[in-house]
Design a protein around this motif. Structure first.
Motif, PDB file in Angstrom:
ATOM      1  N   MET A 235     -11.127   8.076  -6.603  1.00 12.88           N
ATOM      2  CA  MET A 235     -10.421   6.822  -6.327  1.00 12.88           C
ATOM      3  C   MET A 235      -9.140   6.720  -7.154  1.00 12.88           C
ATOM      4  SD  MET A 235     -13.710   4.283  -6.007  1.00 12.88           S
ATOM      5  CE  MET A 235     -12.810   2.798  -5.665  1.00 12.88           C
ATOM      6  N   VAL A 236      -9.188   7.141  -8.411  1.00  8.93           N
ATOM      7  CA  VAL A 236      -7.984   7.150  -9.249  1.00  8.93           C
ATOM      8  C   VAL A 236      -6.951   8.115  -8.656  1.00  8.93           C
ATOM      9  CG1 VAL A 236      -7.089   7.811 -11.529  1.00  8.93           C
ATOM     10  CG2 VAL A 236      -9.147   6.418 -11.348  1.00  8.93           C
ATOM     11  N   PHE A 237      -7.412   9.262  -8.156  1.00  9.05           N
ATOM     12  CA  PHE A 237      -6.511  10.220  -7.513  1.00  9.05           C
ATOM     13  C   PHE A 237      -5.843   9.604  -6.286  1.00  9.05           C
ATOM     14  CE2 PHE A 237      -6.008  13.450  -4.183  1.00  9.05           C
ATOM     15  CZ  PHE A 237      -5.016  14.231  -4.771  1.00  9.05           C
ATOM     16  N   CYS A 238      -6.601   8.875  -5.470  1.00  7.58           N
ATOM     17  CA  CYS A 238      -6.031   8.228  -4.283  1.00  7.58           C
ATOM     18  C   CYS A 238      -4.963   7.206  -4.665  1.00  7.58           C
ATOM     19  CB  CYS A 238      -7.128   7.550  -3.460  1.00  7.58           C
ATOM     20  SG  CYS A 238      -8.251   8.696  -2.661  1.00  7.58           S
ATOM     21  N   VAL A 239      -5.215   6.439  -5.709  1.00 10.56           N
ATOM     22  CA  VAL A 239      -4.216   5.467  -6.176  1.00 10.56           C
ATOM     23  C   VAL A 239      -2.970   6.192  -6.671  1.00 10.56           C
ATOM     24  CG1 VAL A 239      -3.735   3.743  -7.957  1.00 10.56           C
ATOM     25  CG2 VAL A 239      -5.879   3.655  -6.705  1.00 10.56           C
ATOM     26  N   ALA A 240      -3.158   7.274  -7.417  1.00  3.97           N
ATOM     27  CA  ALA A 240      -2.007   8.032  -7.932  1.00  3.97           C
ATOM     28  C   ALA A 240      -1.174   8.609  -6.790  1.00  3.97           C
ATOM     29  CB  ALA A 240      -2.488   9.148  -8.859  1.00  3.97           C
ATOM     30  N   VAL A 241      -1.826   9.146  -5.780  1.00  2.00           N
ATOM     31  CA  VAL A 241      -1.104   9.708  -4.630  1.00  2.00           C
ATOM     32  C   VAL A 241      -0.320   8.611  -3.920  1.00  2.00           C
ATOM     33  CG1 VAL A 241      -1.407  10.723  -2.338  1.00  2.00           C
ATOM     34  CG2 VAL A 241      -2.590  11.698  -4.288  1.00  2.00           C
ATOM     35  N   GLY A 242      -0.941   7.458  -3.720  1.00  2.00           N
ATOM     36  CA  GLY A 242      -0.243   6.347  -3.077  1.00  2.00           C
ATOM     37  C   GLY A 242       0.955   5.874  -3.878  1.00  2.00           C
ATOM     38  N   LEU A 243       0.811   5.787  -5.196  1.00  2.00           N
ATOM     39  CA  LEU A 243       1.928   5.354  -6.039  1.00  2.00           C
ATOM     40  C   LEU A 243       3.062   6.378  -6.056  1.00  2.00           C
ATOM     41  CD1 LEU A 243       0.054   3.746  -9.060  1.00  2.00           C
ATOM     42  CD2 LEU A 243       1.326   2.591  -7.246  1.00  2.00           C
ATOM     43  N   ILE A 244       2.708   7.658  -6.072  1.00  2.00           N
ATOM     44  CA  ILE A 244       3.738   8.696  -6.030  1.00  2.00           C
ATOM     45  C   ILE A 244       4.501   8.634  -4.712  1.00  2.00           C
ATOM     46  CG2 ILE A 244       4.083  11.202  -5.888  1.00  2.00           C
ATOM     47  CD1 ILE A 244       1.809  11.434  -7.989  1.00  2.00           C
TER      48      ILE A 244
ATOM     49  N   LEU B 100       4.506   6.102   6.283  1.00  2.00           N
ATOM     50  CA  LEU B 100       3.404   5.216   6.667  1.00  2.00           C
ATOM     51  C   LEU B 100       2.097   5.980   6.814  1.00  2.00           C
ATOM     52  CD1 LEU B 100       4.984   2.776   9.261  1.00  2.00           C
ATOM     53  CD2 LEU B 100       4.290   2.297   6.917  1.00  2.00           C
ATOM     54  N   ALA B 101       2.163   7.154   7.411  1.00  2.00           N
ATOM     55  CA  ALA B 101       0.949   7.948   7.586  1.00  2.00           C
ATOM     56  C   ALA B 101       0.382   8.376   6.232  1.00  2.00           C
ATOM     57  CB  ALA B 101       1.241   9.168   8.446  1.00  2.00           C
ATOM     58  N   GLY B 102       1.237   8.851   5.338  1.00  2.00           N
ATOM     59  CA  GLY B 102       0.763   9.304   4.031  1.00  2.00           C
ATOM     60  C   GLY B 102       0.241   8.181   3.172  1.00  2.00           C
ATOM     61  N   PHE B 103       0.981   7.085   3.119  1.00  2.00           N
ATOM     62  CA  PHE B 103       0.556   5.957   2.298  1.00  2.00           C
ATOM     63  C   PHE B 103      -0.706   5.307   2.868  1.00  2.00           C
ATOM     64  CE2 PHE B 103       0.773   1.579   0.701  1.00  2.00           C
ATOM     65  CZ  PHE B 103       0.876   1.836  -0.655  1.00  2.00           C
ATOM     66  N   GLY B 104      -0.731   5.160   4.192  1.00  2.00           N
ATOM     67  CA  GLY B 104      -1.927   4.597   4.835  1.00  2.00           C
ATOM     68  C   GLY B 104      -3.140   5.483   4.635  1.00  2.00           C
TER      69      GLY B 104
ATOM     70  N   CYS C  37      -8.315   6.371   2.250  1.00  2.00           N
ATOM     71  CA  CYS C  37      -9.209   7.224   1.460  1.00  2.00           C
ATOM     72  C   CYS C  37      -9.806   6.448   0.288  1.00  2.00           C
ATOM     73  CB  CYS C  37      -8.466   8.455   0.964  1.00  2.00           C
ATOM     74  SG  CYS C  37      -8.077   9.637   2.254  1.00  2.00           S
ATOM     75  N   PHE C  38      -9.009   5.584  -0.332  1.00  2.00           N
ATOM     76  CA  PHE C  38      -9.510   4.748  -1.420  1.00  2.00           C
ATOM     77  C   PHE C  38     -10.594   3.795  -0.911  1.00  2.00           C
ATOM     78  CE2 PHE C  38      -9.514   0.905  -3.973  1.00  2.00           C
ATOM     79  CZ  PHE C  38      -9.629   1.410  -5.257  1.00  2.00           C
TER      80      PHE C  38
END
Length: 111
Positions: free
Chosen positions: A30-39, A56-60, A65-66
């Protein structure tokens, strides 16, 4: 400030002592998913969002995933065993199926 440090140290100590290893792995994901979204969000802000559907596809995908991981964590937590029917393996199968469906949709949304 010392009280806040003491509280955070107590939370970390209790988390390490009480939380099962399976839930710690899910929390790490879950922390990894948040980091990917923030990046991805930072990249969009700094470099622009030319292929906006790709952002949109990547952030969504990171957000979804989170959410799937949060659902898996709730269903596999031993403290919630009375609230959810079925074994943890069924929750994991649901998690995998949702990820497959999500990535199918995301790959088609990219173009």
């Amino acid at each position: 400030m010392a009280a806040a440090t003491h509280i955070l140290a107590g939370l970390a100590r209790d988390y390490a002592a009480v939380t099962p290893q399976r839930l710690k792995v899910i929390d790490t994901y879950m922390v990894f998913c948040v980091a990917v979204g923030l990046i991805q969000l930072a990249y969009c802000v700094l470099a622009g969002s030319f292929p906006y559907n790709a952002f949109l596809a990547g952030f969504g995908s990171a957000v979804a995933c989170f959410v799937f991981a949060a659902s898996l964590r709730m269903k596999t937590n031993p403290k919630n065993a009375g609230q959810f029917a079925g074994p943890p393996e069924a929750a994991f199968a649901e998690f995998v199926f949702c990820h497959i469906a999500l990535h199918f949709v995301v790959s088609h949304f990219l173009g």
